[in-house]
Design a protein around this motif. Sequence first.
Motif, mmCIF file in Angstrom:
data_model
loop_
_atom_site.group_PDB
_atom_site.id
_atom_site.type_symbol
_atom_site.label_atom_id
_atom_site.label_comp_id
_atom_site.label_asym_id
_atom_site.label_seq_id
_atom_site.Cartn_x
_atom_site.Cartn_y
_atom_site.Cartn_z
ATOM 1 N N CYS A 99 34.001 52.435 33.300
ATOM 2 C CA CYS A 99 34.690 52.578 34.359
ATOM 3 C C CYS A 99 34.331 53.761 35.024
ATOM 4 O O CYS A 99 34.508 54.906 34.584
ATOM 5 C CB CYS A 99 36.340 52.640 33.826
ATOM 6 S SG CYS A 99 37.478 53.427 35.063
ATOM 7 N N ASN A 134 42.693 54.992 31.762
ATOM 8 C CA ASN A 134 41.289 54.633 32.459
ATOM 9 C C ASN A 134 40.617 56.019 32.044
ATOM 10 O O ASN A 134 40.454 56.935 33.064
ATOM 11 C CB ASN A 134 41.417 54.655 33.765
ATOM 12 C CG ASN A 134 41.951 53.268 34.222
ATOM 13 O OD1 ASN A 134 42.737 52.764 33.719
ATOM 14 N ND2 ASN A 134 41.462 52.402 35.061
ATOM 15 N N CYS A 222 39.533 55.329 41.996
ATOM 16 C CA CYS A 222 38.727 54.160 41.795
ATOM 17 C C CYS A 222 38.195 53.545 42.901
ATOM 18 O O CYS A 222 38.441 53.368 44.029
ATOM 19 C CB CYS A 222 39.838 53.048 41.408
ATOM 20 S SG CYS A 222 39.084 51.358 41.512
ATOM 21 N N GLU A 250 46.356 52.592 42.363
ATOM 22 C CA GLU A 250 45.177 53.171 42.529
ATOM 23 C C GLU A 250 44.784 53.137 43.942
ATOM 24 O O GLU A 250 43.735 53.828 44.383
ATOM 25 C CB GLU A 250 44.158 52.807 41.491
ATOM 26 C CG GLU A 250 44.163 52.775 40.136
ATOM 27 C CD GLU A 250 43.274 51.715 39.479
ATOM 28 O OE1 GLU A 250 42.512 51.412 40.010
ATOM 29 O OE2 GLU A 250 43.585 51.612 38.060
ATOM 30 N N CYS A 314 35.198 44.936 40.511
ATOM 31 C CA CYS A 314 34.784 45.827 39.848
ATOM 32 C C CYS A 314 33.528 45.429 39.114
ATOM 33 O O CYS A 314 33.508 44.631 38.406
ATOM 34 C CB CYS A 314 36.094 45.979 38.829
ATOM 35 S SG CYS A 314 35.636 47.275 37.454
HETATM 36 FE FE1 SF4 Z 1 37.724 51.433 36.503
HETATM 37 FE FE2 SF4 Z 1 38.552 50.699 39.242
HETATM 38 FE FE3 SF4 Z 1 37.097 48.934 37.699
HETATM 39 FE FE4 SF4 Z 1 39.522 49.593 37.050
HETATM 40 S S1 SF4 Z 1 38.879 48.600 38.847
HETATM 41 S S2 SF4 Z 1 37.964 49.559 35.762
HETATM 42 S S3 SF4 Z 1 39.701 51.822 37.731
HETATM 43 S S4 SF4 Z 1 36.507 51.041 38.306
#
Ligand code: SF4
Length: 363
Positions: A99, A134, A222, A250, A314
Amino acid sequence: MSAAIQPYTLLDDDDCEVRILRARETLGERLVILGHHYQRDEVFRHANFTGDSLKLSRQAAASKADYIVFCGVHFMAEVADILSRPEQISILPDLSAGCSMADMANLQNVERAWQELSEILDPEVSITPVTYINSAADLKGFCGEHGGIVCTSTNARHVLEWSFKQKEKVLFFPDQHLGRNTGHTMGIPLDEMVVWDYDKPLGGLTAEEIQNAKIILWKGFCSVHQMFQPEQIDNFKQKYPETLIISHPESPFEVCQKSDYIGSTEYIINTIANAEANTRWLVATELNLVNRLHEQYKHEGKNVHFMSPNVCMCSTMFRIDPQHMAWVLENLVDGHVVNQVSVPADVADNARLALNRMLDVSP
Ligand code: SF4
Ligand code: 13P
């Protein structure tokens, strides 16, 4: 010897589907698959349990299976390992599924911040460290060791309320947006929530700013949710003024301020599921989830739209694909564990302290 991933990368999704189903049947109750809402459908449909980070942590803690295969990202598989029994095995089908937000804070720069803060005040007396789930296990361990706690997007307010009962200030990492959005709903003025820039001495703050702060927010974010902008809401509403706006916390402050509802992925799903038919929704969260909601509810006349004109997926969650699933499951059938996520006992003990504090204060 375990089979290598390489031949699996040549399989198409349909082949993998057959192999996954066969392996699941063979492994039976020895296996549980947990799936985060951001997973692509070809993977998501194999999950025994789906949920947001809080719900999946609880599932991991309650599971009796020998193998917990986590379709999510690395910190989630770590939490499953920490909260499950020692003989249970937590597996992340692709270990490179990290992440990027979690990577914005590490033990070294958080310890340095704690040290630098001690030049201004005694952090052990004045500050509760709060880490968003996270984050790496050693940061949860840091919080456990220093009287702190973990939070998720579901329980952030309860966790902050608990934290302020312990100490007067909070150091919140790594997501500044979740910290700010939650602090704001609690009535904390924006100028009492300062941003700690971990690349600058004393976080780029003055001693006075630190003394006056209620929450010291880590400069993390994020990259998926950062893409949402208030202008996207304005533009959409010009065309469809009746639209209801729902955002993950977020997302930037200005986006949350223009939202009718703010909450975790599970909250977003439940809110749209329980909404009246023929409503229109603009959603600020990851694309796979929004597309699934769109498909699920279009027959009720609910129009679910993605907030950004750009693709905000993501990309690390996306690394969990049917090929990696087939690979880890067929290895388990053959008695080989691949891609185990194992947190060292000393780190896990302190991290468990912080996680259990969170579970105790969560609604
Ligand atoms: Fe990480 Fe953003 Fe993916 Fe969630 S959406 S796993 S906070 S990078
Ligand atoms: P939740 O599913 O807990 O809302 O979190 C979203 C997220 O970014 C997971 O990494």
